[in-house]
Design a protein around this motif. Structure first.
Motif, short mmCIF file in Angstrom:
data_model
loop_
_atom_site.label_atom_id
_atom_site.label_comp_id
_atom_site.label_asym_id
_atom_site.label_seq_id
_atom_site.Cartn_x
_atom_site.Cartn_y
_atom_site.Cartn_z
N MET A 1 23.82 5.46 25.64
CA MET A 1 24.90 4.73 24.99
C MET A 1 26.08 5.66 24.70
O MET A 1 25.90 6.77 24.22
N LYS A 2 27.28 5.17 25.00
CA LYS A 2 28.49 5.92 24.70
C LYS A 2 29.28 5.19 23.62
O LYS A 2 29.30 3.96 23.58
N ILE A 3 29.91 5.96 22.75
CA ILE A 3 30.77 5.40 21.71
C ILE A 3 32.19 5.87 22.00
O ILE A 3 32.53 7.03 21.80
N PHE A 4 33.00 4.94 22.50
CA PHE A 4 34.40 5.23 22.76
C PHE A 4 35.23 4.86 21.52
O PHE A 4 34.90 3.92 20.80
N ALA A 5 36.29 5.60 21.30
CA ALA A 5 37.20 5.27 20.20
C ALA A 5 38.63 5.50 20.66
O ALA A 5 38.89 6.28 21.57
N VAL A 6 39.54 4.80 19.99
CA VAL A 6 40.95 4.83 20.36
C VAL A 6 41.77 5.35 19.20
O VAL A 6 41.63 4.87 18.07
N GLY A 7 42.60 6.34 19.45
CA GLY A 7 43.50 6.86 18.44
C GLY A 7 44.90 6.29 18.58
O GLY A 7 45.32 5.88 19.67
N MET A 8 45.61 6.23 17.47
CA MET A 8 47.04 5.88 17.47
C MET A 8 47.31 4.52 18.11
O MET A 8 48.28 4.36 18.87
N ASN A 9 46.51 3.52 17.78
CA ASN A 9 46.66 2.22 18.44
C ASN A 9 47.36 1.18 17.57
O ASN A 9 47.50 0.03 17.99
N TYR A 10 47.80 1.57 16.36
CA TYR A 10 48.58 0.69 15.50
C TYR A 10 49.81 1.46 15.00
O TYR A 10 49.67 2.55 14.44
N VAL A 11 50.99 0.90 15.17
CA VAL A 11 52.23 1.59 14.83
C VAL A 11 52.26 2.00 13.37
O VAL A 11 52.63 3.14 13.03
N GLU A 12 51.88 1.08 12.45
CA GLU A 12 51.99 1.39 11.03
C GLU A 12 51.04 2.53 10.63
O GLU A 12 51.37 3.32 9.75
N HIS A 13 49.87 2.61 11.26
CA HIS A 13 48.97 3.73 10.99
C HIS A 13 49.58 5.02 11.50
O HIS A 13 49.48 6.07 10.84
N ILE B 1 42.04 8.23 24.03
CA ILE B 1 40.61 7.95 24.02
C ILE B 1 39.83 9.21 23.63
O ILE B 1 40.11 10.30 24.10
N PHE B 2 38.86 9.02 22.75
CA PHE B 2 37.91 10.10 22.44
C PHE B 2 36.53 9.49 22.29
O PHE B 2 36.37 8.27 22.22
N LEU B 3 35.52 10.34 22.28
CA LEU B 3 34.13 9.86 22.15
C LEU B 3 33.51 10.40 20.88
O LEU B 3 33.86 11.48 20.39
N LYS B 4 32.59 9.62 20.34
CA LYS B 4 31.81 10.02 19.18
C LYS B 4 30.36 10.17 19.62
O LYS B 4 29.88 9.43 20.49
N ALA B 5 29.66 11.12 19.04
CA ALA B 5 28.27 11.36 19.41
C ALA B 5 27.40 10.15 19.09
O ALA B 5 27.67 9.40 18.14
N ASP B 6 26.35 9.93 19.90
CA ASP B 6 25.46 8.79 19.63
C ASP B 6 24.77 8.93 18.27
O ASP B 6 24.41 7.94 17.63
N SER B 7 24.61 10.15 17.79
CA SER B 7 23.98 10.36 16.48
C SER B 7 24.92 10.01 15.33
O SER B 7 24.50 10.00 14.16
#
Length: 205
Positions: free
Chosen positions: A1-13, A29-35
């Motif tokens: 299993m991979k955990i993908f995450a997205v940075g900077m995807n909302y202007v106000e944030h 795009i960055f990944l988070k460890a399965d743990s």
């Protein structure tokens, strides 16, 4: 299993964190460890050696089939459910690593840093492209988001990621956080909602 995450995807944030670019040319795009995965209402143990830990509430998507180089028009076929999750971030550590030009995986991928709630079948949701969600901390709303405000929508993200990674059943996608991120401490109670449905409920310890 991979955990993908997205940075900077909302202007106000992006504005609240003083990013120079309010919208990047391509998804970050960055990944988070399965743990780092935390589910089933288990408590989040705030690490006391990593400095400030911020909550970042996000819509999380569950991938339901194998896919590679997925055209955006077909991306909706590759996920079947959504929930609210927390992308916990060791903020001071992240800022220090960025300043030094170093990878900041540790600040995002430590144990327990990817919390997910209960899944909702996407067919039960009114409009995935204009989906309201929110996070409450100790009964007070601290973050509110609308998927229509994302710089890159869910289908765009899935298509983009599949150019570089083969998506597999069970992979997760954290789609980015709106404004309102803030620190957590032991005994904080976090609850997350999609529309009017509570899907996330856990304590910090």
């Amino acid at each position: 299993m991979k955990i993908f995450a997205v940075g900077m995807n909302y202007v106000e944030h992006n504005k609240e964190l003083n990013h120079a670019l309010y919208k990047t040319e391509e998804p970050v795009i960055f990944l988070k460890a399965d743990s780092s995965l935390l589910k089933n209402r288990k408590p989040f143990f705030v690490p006391d050696h990593m400095g400030r830990i911020d909550h970042e509430a996000e819509i999380v998507v569950r991938i339901c089939r194998l896919g590679k180089n997925i055209p955006e028009r077909f991306a909706h076929r590759y996920y079947d459910a959504l929930t609210v999750g927390i992308d916990f971030t060791a903020r001071e550590m992240q800022q220090r690593l960025r300043t030094d030009g170093l990878p900041w995986d540790i600040s995002k991928g430590f144990d327990g840093a990817a919390v997910i709630g209960e899944w909702i079948d996407k067919e039960l949701l009114r409009d995935i492209n204009a989906l309201p969600f929110r996070l409450e901390k100790n009964g007070q709303t601290v973050q509110q988001g609308l998927t229509a405000d994302m710089n890159f929508g869910i289908d765009q993200l899935i298509s983009y990621i599949s150019r570089f990674f083969t998506l597999k059943t069970g992979d997760l996608l954290f789609t980015g956080t709106p404004a309102g991120v803030g620190p957590v401490k032991p005994d904080d109670h976090l609850t997350g909602y999609i529309e009017d449905r509570k899907v996330l409920d856990f304590y910090c310890r």
